[in-house]
Design a protein around this motif. Structure first.
Motif, PDB file in Angstrom:
ATOM      1  N   ALA A 145     -28.699 -89.384 -41.849  1.00 39.22           N
ATOM      2  CA  ALA A 145     -29.742 -89.406 -42.891  1.00 39.22           C
ATOM      3  C   ALA A 145     -30.965 -88.573 -42.523  1.00 39.22           C
ATOM      4  O   ALA A 145     -31.879 -88.438 -43.330  1.00 39.22           O
ATOM      5  N   GLY A 146     -31.002 -88.036 -41.312  1.00 42.85           N
ATOM      6  CA  GLY A 146     -32.166 -87.252 -40.894  1.00 42.85           C
ATOM      7  C   GLY A 146     -33.340 -88.117 -40.474  1.00 42.85           C
ATOM      8  O   GLY A 146     -34.456 -87.625 -40.319  1.00 42.85           O
ATOM      9  N   LEU A 147     -33.102 -89.415 -40.284  1.00 43.60           N
ATOM     10  CA  LEU A 147     -34.185 -90.309 -39.855  1.00 43.60           C
ATOM     11  C   LEU A 147     -34.334 -90.289 -38.334  1.00 43.60           C
ATOM     12  O   LEU A 147     -35.325 -90.765 -37.796  1.00 43.60           O
ATOM     13  N   ARG A 161     -30.328 -83.921 -47.960  1.00 52.44           N
ATOM     14  CA  ARG A 161     -30.915 -85.193 -48.434  1.00 52.44           C
ATOM     15  C   ARG A 161     -30.602 -85.433 -49.906  1.00 52.44           C
ATOM     16  O   ARG A 161     -30.445 -86.576 -50.329  1.00 52.44           O
ATOM     17  N   LYS A 162     -30.505 -84.344 -50.685  1.00 53.60           N
ATOM     18  CA  LYS A 162     -30.158 -84.512 -52.102  1.00 53.60           C
ATOM     19  C   LYS A 162     -28.722 -84.996 -52.261  1.00 53.60           C
ATOM     20  O   LYS A 162     -28.371 -85.571 -53.283  1.00 53.60           O
ATOM     21  N   VAL A 220     -28.911 -93.546 -49.201  1.00 54.27           N
ATOM     22  CA  VAL A 220     -28.770 -94.525 -48.128  1.00 54.27           C
ATOM     23  C   VAL A 220     -29.360 -95.867 -48.553  1.00 54.27           C
ATOM     24  O   VAL A 220     -30.509 -95.936 -48.997  1.00 54.27           O
ATOM     25  N   PRO A 253     -30.601 -99.057 -46.938  1.00 56.16           N
ATOM     26  CA  PRO A 253     -30.884 -99.558 -45.584  1.00 56.16           C
ATOM     27  C   PRO A 253     -30.482-101.016 -45.416  1.00 56.16           C
ATOM     28  O   PRO A 253     -30.324-101.754 -46.389  1.00 56.16           O
ATOM     29  N   VAL A 263     -36.389-103.657 -47.272  1.00 56.21           N
ATOM     30  CA  VAL A 263     -37.698-103.004 -47.206  1.00 56.21           C
ATOM     31  C   VAL A 263     -38.149-102.606 -48.612  1.00 56.21           C
ATOM     32  O   VAL A 263     -37.347-102.114 -49.398  1.00 56.21           O
ATOM     33  N   GLN A 320     -39.197 -92.954 -56.747  1.00 52.13           N
ATOM     34  CA  GLN A 320     -38.127 -92.411 -55.908  1.00 52.13           C
ATOM     35  C   GLN A 320     -37.457 -91.230 -56.607  1.00 52.13           C
ATOM     36  O   GLN A 320     -37.151 -90.209 -55.990  1.00 52.13           O
ATOM     37  N   PHE A 338     -37.335 -86.833 -55.677  1.00 51.44           N
ATOM     38  CA  PHE A 338     -36.162 -85.952 -55.695  1.00 51.44           C
ATOM     39  C   PHE A 338     -36.293 -84.844 -56.750  1.00 51.44           C
ATOM     40  O   PHE A 338     -35.349 -84.113 -56.996  1.00 51.44           O
ATOM     41  N   LEU A 395     -32.689-102.123 -53.932  1.00 54.10           N
ATOM     42  CA  LEU A 395     -32.567-101.087 -52.888  1.00 54.10           C
ATOM     43  C   LEU A 395     -31.374-100.177 -53.165  1.00 54.10           C
ATOM     44  O   LEU A 395     -31.427 -98.970 -52.934  1.00 54.10           O
ATOM     45  N   GLN A 443     -32.349 -97.863 -55.840  1.00 53.52           N
ATOM     46  CA  GLN A 443     -33.265 -96.861 -55.290  1.00 53.52           C
ATOM     47  C   GLN A 443     -32.492 -95.735 -54.581  1.00 53.52           C
ATOM     48  O   GLN A 443     -32.883 -94.578 -54.631  1.00 53.52           O
TER      49      GLN A 443
END
Lengths: 309, 253
Positions: free
Chosen positions: A51-53, A76-77, A81, A83, A87, A101, A105, A144, A147
């Motif tokens: 995810a690039g986190l 990312r597009k 994800v 989680p 959150v 959100q 994008f 979530l 989202q």
């Protein structure tokens, strides 16, 4: 390009801790893929890297052919994800969170009908204007998921989506993920519920101590387990010491008159076991055989590695 | 450039502080009015800093800029840190937003917070003392540059902090002393030489001094030097902040 996700020789170090040690595999497009492993195996680190986190120490990850570092915007597009933790931003309502959100994008009002559809699919329409903090745990989980889907990503990662949810919601989430899969999305699922992975996933990767210890189709993986279980209902006056010596080492469990024997498919024919019981004059009331579940395969693979290490 | 993404994050950050205006706008305005009430009423008869300018009038620009500084910092630092702590920042990090878009959105929202609070203080303070306006553009320029600098510093603090105590420490041990010791309540020219010299190393002094020049056309330092120091501070904070975002400091590790 046929891989939804391509993970190539990924290492991730946190000081002396080798969280990922040369992970290298691909997730085919359109597949329902399970990522399993005990706590601390490196599943979350791997998902965060995809995810690039988290940035990999070495190695590369591509999502739909886009490198998550050099082509991060396209990568990312292509990825949604969900989680593991619940959150949320307590300042905003459900619909506000989804619109924000969607805006991140690059979408505007033209995407609002899709957001309304997401709320409808996830049974959140009547909670659209409710503050995120006033939702129940199950509703937060669904919000979530919505989202993560605002930008219609081709690849969806669900990080333990059914952890701590009730049976009804779990069933609903199973149906929803199956629907997404049938619509052509690639689904990557991490879960602690092995029966869930067994029921949903076509292919499974098992991580342990930051290493890939198994990667195969679910059925093939199950077939690799050389044992099956024989479940015998015995009379209540049976005691374990009366069991013949040859069968003692095969006992998996004995409880309330039910004896479970773990038999090797090739070396322990069932007729031999029954002959042994008859010779020892141990009658049984009923018997049935069970094929191994993913849990047995998982336990064996992870314990083999523990022994090797 | 993902313009819509940038605008959405910016709008969200503005929307966030507008949802709690009692805390983010009215409380700082009230605080400043109390300062004004106490200091101006007690000292007005005894202190005159610039010829023809009452002490209350002298005090107002400094108090406005102090509010701008503190609120611009609070906006970005608290929002970023709260998102980090609650974990919902993950959704921003998963979005196709560049480091620059992320940075600009937080800083621009801080500028808006600074302007809104500054205007609130100005409107409320105008009842206490007469104010002249020497140059609107100088006022606007120093407002934007100063609040952007503190917005960037707030992002740095939000990234660095690992608990609320860290954010509070930054606020109480860096922002508050530097803003109090920057000539809000006095002219640095009235200080002993050592403290006068030391004040010239405080960038907040130039923010307040330049802003005050916009009202009276009078200042302790030259307007050119103030503009240069504040611009340099903004560039330095921005470069540091963008570098921290680029390496994923406390965000993507």
């Amino acid at each position: 390009m046929s891989h939804a996700i391509n993970i190539a020789k990924v290492h991730k170090n946190y000081g002396n801790l080798h969280a990922l040690a040369g992970i290298d595999f691909q997730i085919p497009q359109g597949s329902f893929f399970g990522l399993l492993g005990p706590n601390g195996a490196g599943k979350s680190t791997l998902i965060n890297t995809i995810a690039g986190l988290t940035y990999a120490s070495t190695g590369t990850v591509e999502v739909m052919g886009y490198d998550v570092r050099s082509q991060w915007r396209q990568a990312r597009k292509s990825l949604g994800v969900v989680p593991q933790e619940l959150v949320y931003d307590s300042f905003f309502s459900v619909i506000e969170v989804l619109r924000l959100q969607s805006g991140y994008f690059g979408y505007g009002r033209e995407n609002y009908p899709w957001l309304d559809e997401l709320l409808d699919i996830l049974s959140l329409t009547d909670k659209a204007n409710a503050s995120m903090q006033n939702l129940s745990g199950g509703m937060k989980r669904r919000a979530l998921i919505a989202q993560a889907l605002v930008h219609r990503p081709p690849v969806i990662v669900l990080d333990e989506p059914t952890a701590g949810v009730d049976v009804e919601l779990r069933k609903m989430l199973w149906e929803f993920t199956k629907r997404l899969h049938n619509e052509g999305h690639t689904i990557v699922l991490t879960t602690h519920y092995l029966e869930e992975a067994e029921a949903l996933c076509e292919q499974i990767a098992i991580l342990n101590h930051g290493q890939l210890i198994a990667l195969d189709k679910t059925q093939t993986l199950l077939g690799r387990y050389p044992y099956r279980l024989l479940r015998l209902s015995l009379s209540l006056d049976f005691t374990l010491p009366t069991l013949p010596e040859a069968l003692q080492s095969k006992v998996q469990s004995f409880e309330l008159g039910e004896l479970v024997l773990r038999l090797h498919r090739e070396q322990d024919p069932i007729c031999g076991v029954l002959e042994c019981l008859r010779a020892a004059n141990i009658p049984f009331l009923d018997l049935r055989t069970e094929e191994p579940g993913l849990e047995e395969v998982f336990m064996q693979l992870t314990s083999d590695r523990e022994i090797l290490s | 450039m993902n313009w819509r993404g940038f605008y959405t994050l910016f709008a969200k950050e503005v929307w966030r502080f507008l949802k709690v205006t009692t805390q983010t706008i009215f409380a700082p305005v009230l605080t400043v009015l109390l300062y004004l009430l106490v200091f101006a009423s007690v000292l007005s008869e005894h202190v005159q800093v610039y010829p023809g300018v009452t002490y209350a009038s002298f005090l107002i620009p400094g108090l406005i800029m102090m509010s701008i500084i503190q609120n611009a910092f609070a906006n970005s630092s608290s929002s970023l840190f709260q998102s980090k702590m609650t974990g919902n920042l993950v959704f921003t990090l998963l979005a196709p937003l560049s480091d620059l878009e992320f940075f600009l959105a937080f800083v621009a929202a801080s500028v808006i917070r600074g302007i809104v609070v500054g205007l609130g203080v100005l409107v409320a303070a105008m009842w206490f003392a007469p104010l002249t306006m020497h140059s609107f553009w100088i006022l606007l320029g120093f407002t934007v540059l100063s609040s952007a600098t503190l917005g960037a510093l707030g992002v740095i603090a939000g990234l660095w902090a690992e608990k609320w105590d860290h954010v509070a420490a930054f606020q109480n041990f860096v922002i508050l002393p530097l803003s109090f010791l920057s000539g809000v309540f006095y002219s640095v020219n009235n200080l002993p030489p050592f403290w006068q010299q030391l004040s010239h190393f405080n960038p907040f002094f130039y923010m307040i001094d330049g802003f005050r020049y916009g009202f009276f056309g009078l200042a302790d330092s030259s307007i050119g030097l103030s503009f240069f120091v504040v611009s340099l501070s903004l560039i330095a904070m921005s470069v540091l902040c963008l570098w921290l975002l680029r390496i994923g400091y406390h965000l993507r590790n």
